[in-house]
Motif scaffolding. Structure first.
Motif, mmCIF file in Angstrom:
data_model
loop_
_atom_site.group_PDB
_atom_site.id
_atom_site.type_symbol
_atom_site.label_atom_id
_atom_site.label_comp_id
_atom_site.label_asym_id
_atom_site.label_seq_id
_atom_site.Cartn_x
_atom_site.Cartn_y
_atom_site.Cartn_z
ATOM 1 N N GLY A 290 -9.922 0.619 7.231
ATOM 2 C CA GLY A 290 -9.026 0.889 6.112
ATOM 3 C C GLY A 290 -9.018 2.350 5.688
ATOM 4 N N PRO A 291 -7.965 2.746 4.974
ATOM 5 C CA PRO A 291 -7.858 4.136 4.542
ATOM 6 C C PRO A 291 -8.970 4.544 3.581
ATOM 7 C CG PRO A 291 -6.138 2.798 3.555
ATOM 8 C CD PRO A 291 -6.836 1.938 4.554
ATOM 9 N N PRO B 131 3.155 -8.991 19.562
ATOM 10 C CA PRO B 131 3.013 -9.831 18.367
ATOM 11 C C PRO B 131 2.650 -9.052 17.111
ATOM 12 C CG PRO B 131 1.892 -10.820 20.230
ATOM 13 C CD PRO B 131 2.299 -9.432 20.647
ATOM 14 N N GLY B 132 2.050 -7.885 17.260
ATOM 15 C CA GLY B 132 1.706 -7.083 16.091
ATOM 16 C C GLY B 132 2.929 -6.621 15.310
ATOM 17 N N LEU B 133 4.085 -6.671 15.928
ATOM 18 C CA LEU B 133 5.315 -6.283 15.243
ATOM 19 C C LEU B 133 5.594 -7.207 14.057
ATOM 20 C CD1 LEU B 133 7.534 -4.155 15.422
ATOM 21 C CD2 LEU B 133 8.818 -5.722 16.870
ATOM 22 N N LYS B 134 5.055 -8.419 14.116
ATOM 23 C CA LYS B 134 5.233 -9.361 13.001
ATOM 24 C C LYS B 134 4.329 -9.022 11.821
ATOM 25 C CE LYS B 134 6.557 -13.050 16.108
ATOM 26 N NZ LYS B 134 6.136 -14.270 16.781
ATOM 27 N N MET C 191 5.152 8.199 31.810
ATOM 28 C CA MET C 191 4.923 9.013 30.636
ATOM 29 C C MET C 191 4.138 8.194 29.612
ATOM 30 S SD MET C 191 7.704 11.127 28.452
ATOM 31 C CE MET C 191 7.130 12.312 27.283
ATOM 32 N N LYS C 192 3.312 8.892 28.899
ATOM 33 C CA LYS C 192 2.495 8.208 27.886
ATOM 34 C C LYS C 192 3.222 8.221 26.531
ATOM 35 C CE LYS C 192 -2.021 9.097 29.897
ATOM 36 N NZ LYS C 192 -1.591 9.838 31.085
ATOM 37 N N TYR C 193 3.081 7.108 25.832
ATOM 38 C CA TYR C 193 3.634 6.963 24.485
ATOM 39 C C TYR C 193 2.506 6.497 23.573
ATOM 40 C CZ TYR C 193 8.194 7.546 26.488
ATOM 41 O OH TYR C 193 9.280 8.074 27.136
ATOM 42 N N ILE C 194 2.424 7.129 22.426
ATOM 43 C CA ILE C 194 1.433 6.733 21.431
ATOM 44 C C ILE C 194 2.170 5.913 20.386
ATOM 45 C CG2 ILE C 194 -0.268 7.525 19.755
ATOM 46 C CD1 ILE C 194 -0.562 10.053 21.522
ATOM 47 N N CYS C 195 1.685 4.709 20.179
ATOM 48 C CA CYS C 195 2.363 3.744 19.321
ATOM 49 C C CYS C 195 1.459 3.425 18.132
ATOM 50 C CB CYS C 195 2.661 2.469 20.104
ATOM 51 S SG CYS C 195 3.511 2.773 21.667
ATOM 52 N N PHE C 196 1.935 3.779 16.952
ATOM 53 C CA PHE C 196 1.171 3.557 15.730
ATOM 54 C C PHE C 196 1.624 2.237 15.099
ATOM 55 C CE2 PHE C 196 1.578 8.119 16.360
ATOM 56 C CZ PHE C 196 0.267 8.529 16.289
ATOM 57 N N GLY C 197 0.696 1.321 14.961
ATOM 58 C CA GLY C 197 1.015 0.028 14.372
ATOM 59 C C GLY C 197 0.625 -0.008 12.903
ATOM 60 N N TYR C 198 1.584 -0.323 12.061
ATOM 61 C CA TYR C 198 1.339 -0.394 10.625
ATOM 62 C C TYR C 198 1.215 -1.850 10.195
ATOM 63 C CZ TYR C 198 2.427 4.527 10.505
ATOM 64 O OH TYR C 198 2.395 5.878 10.713
ATOM 65 N N LEU C 199 0.427 -2.051 9.172
ATOM 66 C CA LEU C 199 0.198 -3.390 8.648
ATOM 67 C C LEU C 199 0.827 -3.485 7.270
ATOM 68 C CD1 LEU C 199 -1.295 -6.152 8.884
ATOM 69 C CD2 LEU C 199 -3.213 -5.044 7.714
ATOM 70 N N ASP C 200 1.664 -4.491 7.095
ATOM 71 C CA ASP C 200 2.225 -4.766 5.776
ATOM 72 C C ASP C 200 1.163 -5.540 5.003
ATOM 73 O OD1 ASP C 200 3.503 -5.911 3.547
ATOM 74 O OD2 ASP C 200 5.439 -5.886 4.580
ATOM 75 N N VAL C 201 0.433 -4.851 4.166
ATOM 76 C CA VAL C 201 -0.724 -5.433 3.480
ATOM 77 C C VAL C 201 -0.321 -6.588 2.570
ATOM 78 C CG1 VAL C 201 -2.629 -4.934 1.904
ATOM 79 C CG2 VAL C 201 -1.961 -3.256 3.616
ATOM 80 N N GLN C 202 0.810 -6.438 1.898
ATOM 81 C CA GLN C 202 1.247 -7.514 0.993
ATOM 82 C C GLN C 202 1.529 -8.794 1.772
ATOM 83 O OE1 GLN C 202 4.527 -5.632 -1.001
ATOM 84 N NE2 GLN C 202 3.214 -4.831 -2.644
ATOM 85 N N GLN C 203 2.236 -8.652 2.875
ATOM 86 C CA GLN C 203 2.538 -9.822 3.702
ATOM 87 C C GLN C 203 1.249 -10.399 4.291
ATOM 88 O OE1 GLN C 203 4.238 -9.008 7.509
ATOM 89 N NE2 GLN C 203 5.240 -11.003 7.647
ATOM 90 N N TRP C 204 0.380 -9.520 4.774
ATOM 91 C CA TRP C 204 -0.860 -9.946 5.418
ATOM 92 C C TRP C 204 -1.729 -10.753 4.446
ATOM 93 C CZ3 TRP C 204 -2.459 -10.348 10.202
ATOM 94 C CH2 TRP C 204 -3.814 -10.485 10.461
ATOM 95 N N GLU D 34 -0.567 5.026 -0.178
ATOM 96 C CA GLU D 34 -0.138 4.445 -1.445
ATOM 97 C C GLU D 34 1.142 3.660 -1.233
ATOM 98 O OE1 GLU D 34 -0.047 7.232 -4.600
ATOM 99 O OE2 GLU D 34 -2.021 8.015 -4.149
ATOM 100 N N THR D 35 1.312 3.194 -0.029
ATOM 101 C CA THR D 35 2.479 2.383 0.275
ATOM 102 C C THR D 35 2.013 0.977 0.567
ATOM 103 O OG1 THR D 35 2.357 2.801 2.651
ATOM 104 C CG2 THR D 35 3.599 4.382 1.332
ATOM 105 N N LYS D 36 2.949 0.076 0.753
ATOM 106 C CA LYS D 36 2.567 -1.297 1.065
ATOM 107 C C LYS D 36 2.136 -1.444 2.516
ATOM 108 C CE LYS D 36 7.102 -3.094 2.229
ATOM 109 N NZ LYS D 36 8.046 -4.166 2.015
ATOM 110 N N GLU D 37 2.343 -0.397 3.331
ATOM 111 C CA GLU D 37 1.949 -0.452 4.731
ATOM 112 C C GLU D 37 0.868 0.584 4.990
ATOM 113 O OE1 GLU D 37 5.734 0.490 6.272
ATOM 114 O OE2 GLU D 37 6.458 -1.559 6.168
ATOM 115 N N LEU D 38 -0.092 0.222 5.812
ATOM 116 C CA LEU D 38 -1.121 1.170 6.197
ATOM 117 C C LEU D 38 -1.253 1.185 7.702
ATOM 118 C CD1 LEU D 38 -4.113 -0.251 7.016
ATOM 119 C CD2 LEU D 38 -3.931 -0.900 4.627
ATOM 120 N N LEU D 39 -1.684 2.322 8.216
ATOM 121 C CA LEU D 39 -1.860 2.470 9.653
ATOM 122 C C LEU D 39 -3.028 1.594 10.083
ATOM 123 C CD1 LEU D 39 -1.032 3.860 12.267
ATOM 124 C CD2 LEU D 39 -2.522 5.760 11.628
#
Length: 130
Positions: free
Chosen positions: A50-51, A100-103, A1-14, A73-78
């Motif tokens: 970027g958004p 590793p993107g989970l970090k 089965m296929k799963y679509i996984c959206f990875g968000y970036l914590d911009v402040q941490q980054w 308008e959150t600290k995380e972006l797709l």
């Protein structure tokens, strides 16, 4: 089965990471993705700009409208998405748990809808109406 996984970036941490630390995280992500490809779990994936480069297309009251971003308008972006082949949701969770993107921010995992039957029925309706 296929799963679509959206990875968000914590911009402040980054933004607190040095360029070499950012590159090390990218390298770890791409190396992990190579393993997903090798093991047959990789179906596809792309990073997102970027958004501020996004547009929103809506259909409302019989009209199509297009508006510019940014919308986040959150600290995380797709930041990107992966399409994985996994046995079930727990397997998809396991695969992303080791990414590793989970970090860099959280991931959202959704099963892909199987639209094959819906597409076949639509094709039949459209062919019949010609």
């Amino acid at each position: 089965m296929k799963y679509i996984c959206f990875g968000y970036l914590d911009v402040q941490q980054w933004s607190t990471l040095s360029p070499s630390e950012q590159n090390a995280r990218f390298d770890a992500c791409f190396a992990y993705d190579e393993g997903l490809k090798k093991d047959g779990h990789w179906v596809g994936g792309e990073g997102l700009q970027g958004p501020d480069t996004a547009v929103m297309v809506r259909y409302q009251n019989g009209k199509v409208s297009v508006t510019d971003g940014p919308y986040a308008e959150t600290k995380e972006l797709l930041g990107g998405l992966l399409i994985l082949e996994a046995r079930d949701l727990n397997h998809a969770i396991h695969l992303i748990s080791n990414h590793p993107g989970l970090k860099m921010g959280p991931w959202e995992i959704r099963p892909a809808a199987d639209l094959d039957q819906m597409i076949r029925e639509s094709e039949q309706r459209r062919a019949a109406s010609r």
